[in-house]
Design an enzyme around this catalytic site. Structure first.
Site, PDB file in Angstrom:
ATOM      1  N   LYS A   1     -13.558 -40.597 -49.942  1.00 63.15           N
ATOM      2  CA  LYS A   1     -12.250 -40.130 -50.403  1.00 63.15           C
ATOM      3  C   LYS A   1     -12.077 -38.691 -49.940  1.00 63.15           C
ATOM      4  O   LYS A   1     -12.825 -37.806 -50.352  1.00 63.15           O
ATOM      5  CB  LYS A   1     -12.148 -40.198 -51.933  1.00 63.15           C
ATOM      6  CG  LYS A   1     -10.762 -39.827 -52.450  1.00 63.15           C
ATOM      7  CD  LYS A   1     -10.694 -39.949 -53.968  1.00 63.15           C
ATOM      8  CE  LYS A   1      -9.276 -39.934 -54.513  1.00 63.15           C
ATOM      9  NZ  LYS A   1      -8.515 -38.752 -54.168  1.00 63.15           N
TER      10      LYS A   1
ATOM     11  N   LYS B   1     -10.620 -45.293 -57.425  1.00 65.46           N
ATOM     12  CA  LYS B   1     -11.246 -44.052 -56.970  1.00 65.46           C
ATOM     13  C   LYS B   1     -12.353 -43.669 -57.921  1.00 65.46           C
ATOM     14  O   LYS B   1     -12.226 -43.834 -59.138  1.00 65.46           O
ATOM     15  CB  LYS B   1     -10.202 -42.945 -56.848  1.00 65.46           C
ATOM     16  CG  LYS B   1      -9.415 -42.714 -58.108  1.00 65.46           C
ATOM     17  CD  LYS B   1      -8.366 -41.631 -57.928  1.00 65.46           C
ATOM     18  CE  LYS B   1      -7.465 -41.565 -59.149  1.00 65.46           C
ATOM     19  NZ  LYS B   1      -6.411 -40.596 -59.099  1.00 65.46           N
TER      20      LYS B   1
ATOM     21  N   PHE C   1      -6.616 -45.792 -42.924  1.00 65.40           N
ATOM     22  CA  PHE C   1      -7.454 -46.713 -43.701  1.00 65.40           C
ATOM     23  C   PHE C   1      -6.766 -48.041 -43.996  1.00 65.40           C
ATOM     24  O   PHE C   1      -7.349 -48.932 -44.584  1.00 65.40           O
ATOM     25  CB  PHE C   1      -7.957 -46.072 -44.997  1.00 65.40           C
ATOM     26  CG  PHE C   1      -6.874 -45.497 -45.867  1.00 65.40           C
ATOM     27  CD1 PHE C   1      -6.118 -46.308 -46.698  1.00 65.40           C
ATOM     28  CD2 PHE C   1      -6.618 -44.134 -45.849  1.00 65.40           C
ATOM     29  CE1 PHE C   1      -5.113 -45.780 -47.487  1.00 65.40           C
ATOM     30  CE2 PHE C   1      -5.618 -43.595 -46.641  1.00 65.40           C
ATOM     31  CZ  PHE C   1      -4.856 -44.409 -47.461  1.00 65.40           C
TER      32      PHE C   1
ATOM     33  N   GLU D   1      -4.818 -40.821 -44.378  1.00 60.94           N
ATOM     34  CA  GLU D   1      -4.987 -39.536 -45.052  1.00 60.94           C
ATOM     35  C   GLU D   1      -5.042 -38.493 -43.935  1.00 60.94           C
ATOM     36  O   GLU D   1      -5.807 -38.651 -42.972  1.00 60.94           O
ATOM     37  CB  GLU D   1      -6.302 -39.556 -45.858  1.00 60.94           C
ATOM     38  CG  GLU D   1      -6.516 -38.366 -46.734  1.00 60.94           C
ATOM     39  CD  GLU D   1      -5.729 -38.406 -48.073  1.00 60.94           C
ATOM     40  OE1 GLU D   1      -4.910 -39.310 -48.290  1.00 60.94           O
ATOM     41  OE2 GLU D   1      -5.954 -37.497 -48.877  1.00 60.94           O
TER      42      GLU D   1
ATOM     43  N   ARG E   1       3.917 -39.261 -49.415  1.00 64.29           N
ATOM     44  CA  ARG E   1       4.006 -40.301 -50.433  1.00 64.29           C
ATOM     45  C   ARG E   1       5.234 -40.162 -51.314  1.00 64.29           C
ATOM     46  O   ARG E   1       5.561 -41.058 -52.065  1.00 64.29           O
ATOM     47  CB  ARG E   1       2.737 -40.353 -51.266  1.00 64.29           C
ATOM     48  CG  ARG E   1       2.545 -39.154 -52.124  1.00 64.29           C
ATOM     49  CD  ARG E   1       1.192 -39.215 -52.705  1.00 64.29           C
ATOM     50  NE  ARG E   1       1.261 -39.566 -54.100  1.00 64.29           N
ATOM     51  CZ  ARG E   1       0.183 -39.700 -54.853  1.00 64.29           C
ATOM     52  NH1 ARG E   1      -1.016 -39.568 -54.327  1.00 64.29           N
ATOM     53  NH2 ARG E   1       0.291 -39.980 -56.117  1.00 64.29           N
TER      54      ARG E   1
ATOM     55  N   ARG F   1      -1.718 -37.853 -48.247  1.00 61.75           N
ATOM     56  CA  ARG F   1      -1.406 -39.239 -47.928  1.00 61.75           C
ATOM     57  C   ARG F   1      -0.244 -39.256 -46.947  1.00 61.75           C
ATOM     58  O   ARG F   1       0.765 -38.590 -47.176  1.00 61.75           O
ATOM     59  CB  ARG F   1      -1.006 -39.959 -49.216  1.00 61.75           C
ATOM     60  CG  ARG F   1      -0.720 -41.433 -49.086  1.00 61.75           C
ATOM     61  CD  ARG F   1      -2.011 -42.202 -49.117  1.00 61.75           C
ATOM     62  NE  ARG F   1      -1.850 -43.636 -49.188  1.00 61.75           N
ATOM     63  CZ  ARG F   1      -1.999 -44.363 -50.299  1.00 61.75           C
ATOM     64  NH1 ARG F   1      -2.240 -43.759 -51.449  1.00 61.75           N
ATOM     65  NH2 ARG F   1      -1.905 -45.671 -50.262  1.00 61.75           N
TER      66      ARG F   1
ATOM     67  N   ARG G   1      -0.599 -49.338 -59.200  1.00 65.24           N
ATOM     68  CA  ARG G   1      -2.010 -49.082 -59.506  1.00 65.24           C
ATOM     69  C   ARG G   1      -2.561 -50.374 -60.081  1.00 65.24           C
ATOM     70  O   ARG G   1      -2.836 -50.487 -61.262  1.00 65.24           O
ATOM     71  CB  ARG G   1      -2.145 -47.954 -60.531  1.00 65.24           C
ATOM     72  CG  ARG G   1      -1.695 -46.605 -60.011  1.00 65.24           C
ATOM     73  CD  ARG G   1      -2.074 -45.479 -60.957  1.00 65.24           C
ATOM     74  NE  ARG G   1      -1.338 -44.275 -60.640  1.00 65.24           N
ATOM     75  CZ  ARG G   1      -1.761 -43.335 -59.796  1.00 65.24           C
ATOM     76  NH1 ARG G   1      -2.932 -43.451 -59.191  1.00 65.24           N
ATOM     77  NH2 ARG G   1      -1.039 -42.268 -59.563  1.00 65.24           N
TER      78      ARG G   1
HETATM   79  P1  ATP Z   1      -5.859 -37.768 -56.695  1.00 64.61           P
HETATM   80  O1  ATP Z   1      -5.359 -36.513 -57.310  1.00 64.61           O
HETATM   81  O2  ATP Z   1      -7.130 -38.274 -57.242  1.00 64.61           O
HETATM   82  O3  ATP Z   1      -5.756 -37.812 -55.218  1.00 64.61           O
HETATM   83  P2  ATP Z   1      -3.470 -39.078 -56.847  1.00 64.61           P
HETATM   84  O4  ATP Z   1      -2.719 -39.368 -58.076  1.00 64.61           O
HETATM   85  O5  ATP Z   1      -2.995 -38.044 -55.926  1.00 64.61           O
HETATM   86  O6  ATP Z   1      -4.936 -38.833 -57.261  1.00 64.61           O
HETATM   87  P3  ATP Z   1      -4.426 -41.632 -56.280  1.00 64.61           P
HETATM   88  O7  ATP Z   1      -3.643 -42.737 -55.710  1.00 64.61           O
HETATM   89  O8  ATP Z   1      -4.806 -41.724 -57.686  1.00 64.61           O
HETATM   90  O9  ATP Z   1      -3.609 -40.366 -55.967  1.00 64.61           O
HETATM   91  O10 ATP Z   1      -5.753 -41.398 -55.412  1.00 64.61           O
HETATM   92  C1  ATP Z   1      -5.775 -41.888 -54.160  1.00 64.61           C
HETATM   93  C2  ATP Z   1      -5.393 -40.851 -53.121  1.00 64.61           C
HETATM   94  O11 ATP Z   1      -6.557 -40.449 -52.431  1.00 64.61           O
HETATM   95  C3  ATP Z   1      -4.521 -41.462 -52.059  1.00 64.61           C
HETATM   96  O12 ATP Z   1      -3.175 -41.317 -52.370  1.00 64.61           O
HETATM   97  C4  ATP Z   1      -4.892 -40.731 -50.809  1.00 64.61           C
HETATM   98  O13 ATP Z   1      -4.016 -39.640 -50.612  1.00 64.61           O
HETATM   99  C5  ATP Z   1      -6.269 -40.172 -51.072  1.00 64.61           C
HETATM  100  N1  ATP Z   1      -7.330 -40.739 -50.214  1.00 64.61           N
HETATM  101  C6  ATP Z   1      -8.332 -40.036 -49.644  1.00 64.61           C
HETATM  102  N2  ATP Z   1      -9.160 -40.816 -48.940  1.00 64.61           N
HETATM  103  C7  ATP Z   1      -8.695 -42.079 -49.048  1.00 64.61           C
HETATM  104  C8  ATP Z   1      -9.143 -43.333 -48.558  1.00 64.61           C
HETATM  105  N3  ATP Z   1     -10.220 -43.457 -47.808  1.00 64.61           N
HETATM  106  N4  ATP Z   1      -8.411 -44.416 -48.900  1.00 64.61           N
HETATM  107  C9  ATP Z   1      -7.307 -44.318 -49.677  1.00 64.61           C
HETATM  108  N5  ATP Z   1      -6.843 -43.153 -50.165  1.00 64.61           N
HETATM  109  C10 ATP Z   1      -7.519 -42.036 -49.869  1.00 64.61           C
END
Ligand code: ATP
Length: 557
Positions: free
Chosen positions: A254, A426, A345, A304, A274, A259, A420
């Site tokens: 991660k 994660k 990804f 990403e 996003r 994104r 979600r």
């Molecule tokens: P966080 O603050 O933990 O990033 P968030 O609310 O911004 O959380 P989440 O969807 O909960 O977003 O966490 C996934 C995010 O992690 C994705 O939106 C993406 O931007 C990022 N990310 C990093 N590496 C990856 C990966 N290998 N695959 C998918 N998402 C990834």
């Protein structure tokens, strides 16, 4: 439809807190909407364009105050005083419109179509190359004209629509349910939701609804129209991760980046954040890398984008990279100072939508079209495994290389936009942070006077579409941050009372905190203990939901 009829419906919607009643009122409105339905589904949420379209009216509350003064013949001071008394500029406009000091010579009846077209015209002015001040003056004049032709109740809602804050408590889900009720006797909510996830456009969905459910099912993903990204759930252990995504699973690093959804249409590239913002211009380097290393005529990649330090190649945190999102000038300088790497990804479109295919199949296709190149464009580091130890090893390696943790993904899952659902989870070692909107603030005193120091934070209530407060943050801000926040909050101010100001919830911040407590002080019913600023989340449009706070609170027990 006359705009006054819509205004009456708004008033009805505003007078009830019950979601079911709101749904009924809206369903009636949609049924009667006829040709105006495409506008009504937008206006019901205070929008003038569909979600994917970023064009905004761009007038602040204080400009709106001038406009109301001009349209009603009162002084700006009088408007301001009333605004303060009423606590809402829409109500102030309504009051003043009841006793206009200047009458229009010819008054025309406003229709829903006329109002939205006029507001769109104003929004489009921001795009025309004319200088900022000229276009602001033109915009003000157009809106003043509209307000002076409106009845008092109409003035209330036109004002609120201009400020993108309707205050009638309608979320996306209510629009969906009302469409189902209006056209399918309450059935087919899932199908309507799906069509909306693909299109981000209730006008299209509503028009399809009038023709039948087959038309709704026909709505598909389209190139250059961004779709909501599939989001991840959080898990605390590897075991919990496997429970959610099954075995074996795809395990990715991660990264702490941004994104990005990258579309290629006939080899032309566009990049969306996003929050569905088009950032192609800000990332010419990414366009180049994609052109060079992706072998597809038409596709949509989920990626990403990760920033690195040009001096030593080390990764940089999202906070620094995020500067590039908003920057519209000196772009080349930014490209050199904050170079990036693109890490795909997922693939959700390859000559046709493939988001219903299994992840393993999408990955095979993705692998085929990516021509990897160090520090340009590389697939994310990933493994497929069913062994906990292997996952743990990756987790440690990822953290030791300075990344955030790992993602675990379900091999046979489809891609669910905006959800979600647990197909992707994660695993991060640190406490979950919250992304919250700044909803109000307080002017500091003493040495820090002139700065908005105390920040009131809000989470998003999906049912009502409103923000609810969860605490205030006063510490952990550097002077630089205070200055930045103050400058950014000033144009968003909606109401002032003494030192306290209420602002449009446009700025999203990531906060750390000690714990979540139940609290009667804030209208969400929760309060964060010791919230501290971690970063600005300019890549996000919406704050975390109240549901998330509730579930984190439950988890703490
Ligand atoms: P966080 O603050 O933990 O990033 P968030 O609310 O911004 O959380 P989440 O969807 O909960 O977003 O966490 C996934 C995010 O992690 C994705 O939106 C993406 O931007 C990022 N990310 C990093 N590496 C990856 C990966 N290998 N695959 C998918 N998402 C990834």
């Amino acid at each position: 439809m006359k705009y006054s009829e819509l205004a009456e419906k708004y008033q009805e919607l505003e007078s009830t807190q019950k979601t079911l009643e709101k749904t009924d009122i809206l369903a009636e409105l949609f049924k009667e909407g006829g040709e105006d339905l495409e506008y009504l589904v937008l206006l019901a949420r205070g929008r003038i364009y569909p979600e994917w379209n970023e064009v905004e009216i761009g007038l602040s509350s204080s400009m709106m105050q001038d406009i109301i003064a001009e349209a009603t013949g009162y002084t700006e001071k009088e408007v301001e005083e009333l605004w303060r008394d009423e606590g809402d500029l829409g109500l102030a406009a309504e009051e003043l419109a009841k006793n206009k000091k200047q009458q229009k010579l010819m008054s025309t009846t406003l229709t829903v179509e006329k109002v939205i077209q006029r507001l769109r015209k104003v929004a489009e002015m921001s795009k025309e190359g004319s200088s900022q001040s000229v276009s602001q003056d033109k915009k003000k004049k157009e809106i003043a004209d509209l307000i002076s032709s409106s009845e008092p109740l109409e003035a209330r809602y036109i004002t609120r629509t201009v400020l993108s804050h309707l205050r009638i408590g309608i979320g996306e889900g209510t629009i969906r349910d009302a469409l189902a009720e209006a056209f399918f006797e309450g059935e087919n909510k899932d199908k309507i939701q799906r069509a909306y996830d693909f299109t981000n456009d209730f006008t299209e969905v509503a028009q399809a609804c009038t023709k039948g459910i087959e038309e709704v099912e026909e709505l598909k993903l389209e190139l250059f129209r961004p779709v909501n990204s599939m989001l991840a759930k959080k898990v605390d252990t590897i075991e919990e991760g496997f429970d959610s995504v099954g075995k074996p699973a795809v395990i990715d690093y991660k990264y702490d980046g941004m994104r990005a959804q990258i579309h290629i249409k006939d080899r032309e590239v566009k990049i969306f954040t996003r929050r569905l913002e088009d950032v192609t211009e800000q990332f010419p380097d990414v366009v180049e890398k994609v052109e060079e290393h992706i072998d597809a005529e038409n596709c949509i990649l989920d990626t990403e984008i990760v920033g690195f330090n040009p001096e030593d190649g080390s990764m940089i945190e999202f906070q620094k990279l995020s500067k590039r999102i908003k920057r519209k000038y000196d772009i080349q300088k930014q490209v050199n100072e904050i170079p990036v790497e693109v890490r795909p990804f997922d693939l959700i479109y390859l000559n046709e939508p493939i988001l219903e295919e299994e992840y393993s199949e999408r990955l095979e296709k993705l692998d085929r079209i990516v021509d990897e190149e160090e520090r340009e464009l590389r697939l994310v580091d990933r493994e497929v495994t069913d062994e906990e130890e292997k996952v743990q090893e990756m987790q440690q390696k990822s953290l030791s290389e300075g990344h955030e943790g790992i993602m675990m993904k379900k091999l046979d899952a489809e891609y669910k936009p905006g959800n979600r659902v647990g197909y992707m989870v994660k695993l991060k070692p640190v406490m979950e942070t919250l992304d919250l909107a700044i909803v109000a603030a307080k002017w500091s005193e003493g040495e820090r006077a002139g700065w908005l120091g105390r920040l009131f934070l809000g989470c998003y209530n999906k049912e009502t579409g409103e923000y609810e407060q969860v605490g205030k943050m006063a510490t952990g801000l550097t002077e630089e941050q205070l200055e930045e926040i103050t400058e950014r909050l000033k144009p968003l101010i909606e109401k002032e009372d003494g030192r306290k100001v209420w602002v449009q919830p446009d700025i999203i911040v990531e906060v750390e905190y000690e714990e979540i407590q139940q609290s009667p002080t804030y209208n969400s019913g929760y309060a964060l203990r010791f919230p501290r600023l971690k970063s600005f989340r300019d890549d996000k449009e919406e704050a975390d939901s109240k549901e998330k706070i509730e579930s984190l609170y439950e988890d703490q027990k």
